[in-house]
Write an enzyme that holds these catalytic residues in place. Structure first.
Site, short mmCIF file in Angstrom:
data_model
loop_
_atom_site.label_atom_id
_atom_site.label_comp_id
_atom_site.label_asym_id
_atom_site.label_seq_id
_atom_site.Cartn_x
_atom_site.Cartn_y
_atom_site.Cartn_z
N ILE A 153 0.84 -1.20 0.00
CA ILE A 153 0.00 0.00 0.00
C ILE A 153 0.87 1.25 0.00
O ILE A 153 0.62 2.21 -0.74
CB ILE A 153 -0.97 -0.01 1.20
CG1 ILE A 153 -1.98 -1.15 1.03
CG2 ILE A 153 -1.70 1.33 1.32
CD1 ILE A 153 -2.89 -1.36 2.23
N ARG A 233 -4.41 0.84 10.16
CA ARG A 233 -5.34 0.20 11.06
C ARG A 233 -5.66 1.16 12.21
O ARG A 233 -4.79 1.84 12.73
CB ARG A 233 -4.77 -1.11 11.61
CG ARG A 233 -4.89 -2.27 10.62
CD ARG A 233 -6.35 -2.65 10.40
NE ARG A 233 -6.55 -3.73 9.43
CZ ARG A 233 -6.85 -3.53 8.16
NH1 ARG A 233 -6.93 -2.30 7.68
NH2 ARG A 233 -7.05 -4.55 7.35
N ASP A 257 -9.51 6.98 7.87
CA ASP A 257 -10.43 6.04 7.23
C ASP A 257 -10.68 4.82 8.11
O ASP A 257 -11.59 4.05 7.85
CB ASP A 257 -9.86 5.58 5.88
CG ASP A 257 -10.81 4.63 5.15
OD1 ASP A 257 -11.93 5.06 4.84
OD2 ASP A 257 -10.43 3.46 4.93
N GLU A 262 -15.14 0.24 15.19
CA GLU A 262 -15.99 0.63 14.05
C GLU A 262 -17.35 -0.04 14.17
O GLU A 262 -17.42 -1.22 14.51
CB GLU A 262 -15.30 0.23 12.75
CG GLU A 262 -13.98 0.97 12.55
CD GLU A 262 -13.26 0.58 11.26
OE1 GLU A 262 -13.77 -0.27 10.50
OE2 GLU A 262 -12.17 1.13 11.02
N HIS A 281 -14.17 3.67 6.75
CA HIS A 281 -13.42 2.49 6.31
C HIS A 281 -13.79 2.15 4.86
O HIS A 281 -14.15 1.01 4.53
CB HIS A 281 -13.67 1.30 7.22
CG HIS A 281 -12.55 0.30 7.22
ND1 HIS A 281 -12.18 -0.42 8.32
CD2 HIS A 281 -11.71 -0.10 6.22
CE1 HIS A 281 -11.18 -1.23 8.02
NE2 HIS A 281 -10.88 -1.05 6.74
#
Length: 320
Positions: A153, A233, A257, A262, A281
């Site tokens: 990433i 994360r 994000d 969550e 997310h």
């Protein structure tokens, strides 16, 4: 080779798209059935979010044939938390999601430096005030951007940041160099680096050593006027410390994000901070390329597993 799969990844159809000679694909209707199928299969395709403690316990029962698990997610912390059977190899799918996560990360960076949320607030208030707005802007052009975590990433983010004219620093344990970077820095040198960085993009995975990694001390070391973006994360960031840093303007803004829990609780102070951008997310979604890359990765790794050759994206559960 028997391969077990649960149809929880929309559009992913391994039986139709993965064409692996000698493989038979068996789809479970639910996770209980998947655990039973996986116990009697050589390979398992599963989302990390489906890999619960009960599931992990079930596939560790004696007599299992399972030898390879392909996570269809970038994250694999659930395997670290719940464990995998002895002798089972595990691969993740970071490269499947990386291009779209990188796109979202750059969108968040641009929204921060070009103050897009402030523009929207001004539109709603019908307020022009051009000199004040212009004075508040910053830019990627000539800025120093650090990528905290430099895996697949991070590399995709670097590709997309480079055309904007930023100086790109990759931070990793090994400080491994890469043509996409202007500078590679070891994690041990982070404290010295933080005061020099204009934009920090966190791509750290979750592990025991990264939990709460971005804490109050970390944020105090960041350059005044800098920005923080998290597409790694949520567990890697102390959200209370971040909210405090934003409230006190120790940093200029943050875009997140991912979150510690969550969905983000309605009582979180992050909701009310004008210098915070929150997305649910969503970074990995929106591209048909995700499913195509998932099919390609599974096809490649199932063939490698069958043939005893090197697996792509091999990871160690629980590793820091």
């Amino acid at each position: 080779m028997k391969v077990a799969y649960h149809a929880s990844f929309p559009g992913f159809e391994p039986a139709a798209k993965c064409e692996v000679e000698g493989a038979s694909f068996h789809t479970a209707n639910d996770l209980t059935e998947l655990a039973r199928l996986a116990h009697g299969s050589e390979a398992l395709l599963i989302l990390a979010t489906d890999y619960s403690q009960d599931f992990a316990n079930a596939i560790r029962e004696p007599g299992g044939r399972l030898r390879f698990i392909q996570f269809l997610s970038a994250g694999y912390e659930s395997a670290g938390a719940h464990g995998v059977p002895p002798g089972v190899a595990l691969s993740n799918a970071s490269e499947v999601w990386a291009p779209v996560v990188a796109e979202h990360a750059v969108a968040l960076v641009l929204a921060l430096v070009r103050r897009v949320p402030d523009l929207e607030r001004r539109r709603q208030a019908r307020r022009w005030d051009r000199p004040a707005f212009n004075a508040s802007l910053s830019s990627l052009d000539g800025s120093r951007v650090a990528l905290l975590g430099y895996g697949s990433i991070g590399r995709e983010i670097a590709k997309r940041i480079r055309p904007f004219g930023a100086h790109i620093v990759g931070i990793s344990r090994s400080a491994r160099d890469c043509p996409l970077l202007d500078e590679a820095v070891a994690l041990s040198e982070l404290r010295e680096l933080l005061p020099t960085v204009d934009i920090l993009i966190n791509v750290l995975p979750a592990s025991p050593s990264t939990t709460g990694f971005v804490d109050g001390d970390f944020l105090t070391l960041m350059k005044p006027g800098s920005y923080f973006v998290n597409v790694g994360r949520g567990a890697t960031v102390d959200e209370a410390a971040l909210a405090d840093a934003l409230r006190r303007n120790l940093i200029a803004g943050a875009a997140l994000d991912v979150f510690e829990r969550e969905p983000l609780d309605a009582s979180s102070p992050l909701w009310s901070l004008e210098n915070a951008i929150l997305s649910p997310h969503a970074a990995g979604y929106g591209s048909p390329g995700i499913v195509h890359r998932a099919h390609e990765l599974c096809r490649s790794n199932l063939r490698a597993f069958r043939d005893g050759t090197k697996l792509r994206n091999l990871v160690t559960p629980g590793a820091s």
